[in-house]
Design an enzyme around this catalytic site. Structure first.
Site, PDB file in Angstrom:
ATOM      1  CG  ASP A 168      49.443  39.853  28.333  1.00  0.00           C
ATOM      2  OD1 ASP A 168      50.440  39.725  29.066  1.00  0.00           O
ATOM      3  OD2 ASP A 168      48.740  40.890  28.301  1.00  0.00           O
ATOM      4  CG  HIS A 190      54.223  44.147  26.937  1.00  0.00           C
ATOM      5  ND1 HIS A 190      54.943  43.495  27.912  1.00  0.00           N
ATOM      6  CD2 HIS A 190      54.946  45.254  26.610  1.00  0.00           C
ATOM      7  CE1 HIS A 190      56.052  44.176  28.179  1.00  0.00           C
ATOM      8  NE2 HIS A 190      56.075  45.249  27.399  1.00  0.00           N
ATOM      9  CG  ASN A 207      56.742  40.595  26.809  1.00  0.00           C
ATOM     10  OD1 ASN A 207      55.634  40.270  26.363  1.00  0.00           O
ATOM     11  ND2 ASN A 207      57.120  40.337  28.044  1.00  0.00           N
ATOM     12  CG  ASP A 244      61.902  31.615  33.888  1.00  0.00           C
ATOM     13  OD1 ASP A 244      62.332  31.827  32.746  1.00  0.00           O
ATOM     14  OD2 ASP A 244      61.673  32.511  34.705  1.00  0.00           O
ATOM     15  CD  GLU A 278      59.873  35.758  32.637  1.00  0.00           C
ATOM     16  OE1 GLU A 278      61.066  35.984  32.396  1.00  0.00           O
ATOM     17  OE2 GLU A 278      59.089  36.621  33.071  1.00  0.00           O
TER      18      GLU A 278
END
Length: 344
Positions: free
Chosen positions: A240, A236, A231, A223, A266
């Site tokens: 990405d 965002h 973010n 993770d 994630e």
């Protein structure tokens, strides 16, 4: 994919113009083979060879337009290995970009033709027939290409009859490819290109469960630490880019063994064949250090992230969900005891 003929009669038909009855026989033969063929690559090879037989060409190839990587590559190529070319180049590029069937019987005089491969291999290209392949919506998704027409007179020129005949193979290629693409979309995360949860469960059922009877498998769950901050701080789009960056690192570390899954958000899962718990933990620690040292570039920013890892050996006596629950608990311990660590 170095198979020249998909059926034993192919060699005898190589320099013979097929008449109507013979043509029908060949179509029935290939359709019969396709009914029983479940493997996508083998099906594409059969369809490509069908096209070669229909137009009586020396070589044939079926090309996929990979819009993600901006390139074309051969899904099936008779008499050659996989070929990859940049988007928009060559005869295949002209056919795909313009949605146009191209017939060339003097390729060395055509500026669209790249003679470099011929120069390197000594092959002589005399004629080319290239046809775009579309899906049911009419969108171009690839191309079918035949090279060097062969006939009874020793000529090498494609004509309108060849165009009509090859359209049959191109149509079936398009249907088969579209079906495969739809299947992949359902089992793949569109942002990263990794397997999604549906892809995970299919892989687990098809590969892991049978394999656990004789082999060891380990699972790594990881993770991205404080991903929400990325973010919230940079947007965002930056998030990405980080996800794609991490996905590429995970895939590279796996070296095409096992499977990498975007479990959600994630969070990722890696399924490692023939890896004990100790080996998998060592693998995860090396990967943790690589991620920590890496830099992800977004616009004019250099972003750095860390990851937490949980590692477990899969048990054949437990279900996929039970095995995932165990490794998830280890990942949770890594997250709650400082992050950027491996718990095995």
């Amino acid at each position: 994919m170095g198979c020249k003929y998909a059926n034993k009669e192919g060699a005898e038909l190589e320099k013979k113009v097929l008449q109507a009855e013979e043509l029908l026989e060949q179509i029935f033969y290939y359709m019969g083979q396709l009914v029983n063929e479940k493997d996508f690559s083998a099906s594409m090879l059969l369809l490509t060879d069908l096209g070669r037989v229909l137009v009586n060409s020396e070589r044939a190839s079926f090309w996929y337009w990979d819009t993600r990587k901006k390139q074309y590559w051969t899904l099936a190529a008779l008499d050659s290995q996989r070929i990859i070319v940049p988007e928009g180049t060559g005869i295949v590029g002209a056919s795909i970009q313009n949605n146009e069937t191209i017939t060339i019987n003097n390729p060395y005089e055509d500026p669209r033709f790249n003679p470099q491969v011929d120069k390197e291999t000594g092959y002589v290209t005399k004629s080319i027939l290239c046809m775009p392949v579309t899906n049911t919506a009419g969108k171009v998704i690839g191309a079918y290409q035949a090279i060097n027409k062969l006939d009874d007179e020793g000529e090498s020129a494609f004509d309108e009859r060849d165009v009509r005949r090859m359209a049959l193979a191109a149509m079936y290629c398009g249907k088969n490819l579209e079906s495969q693409l739809l299947y992949q979309e359902a089992h793949m995360d569109q942002l990263t290109g990794l397997k999604n949860r549906r892809g995970f469960y299919e892989y687990y059922e098809d590969v892991i469960e049978p394999g656990l009877q004789e082999h060891i498998f380990s699972v790594v769950m990881c993770d991205i630490d404080h991903f929400k901050n990325v973010n919230d701080t940079y947007g965002h789009n930056a998030g990405d880019v980080v996800l794609v960056h991490i996905s590429s690192m995970l895939q590279e570390a796996m070296q095409e063994k096992g499977a990498v899954v975007r479990w959600g958000g994630e969070e990722f899962i890696m399924l490692l064949p023939d890896q004990t718990l100790k080996q998998a933990a060592g693998f995860a620690e090396l990967l943790r250090k690589k991620v920590e040292a890496s830099i992800c570039t977004f616009e004019d920013l250099s972003l750095k992230v860390t990851m937490s890892f949980g590692v477990n050996e899969l048990s054949r006596d437990k279900s996929s969900d039970e095995n995932i629950k165990e490794v998830d608990e280890k990942l949770y311990r890594a997250k709650t005891t400082g992050r950027n660590k491996v718990v095995a």
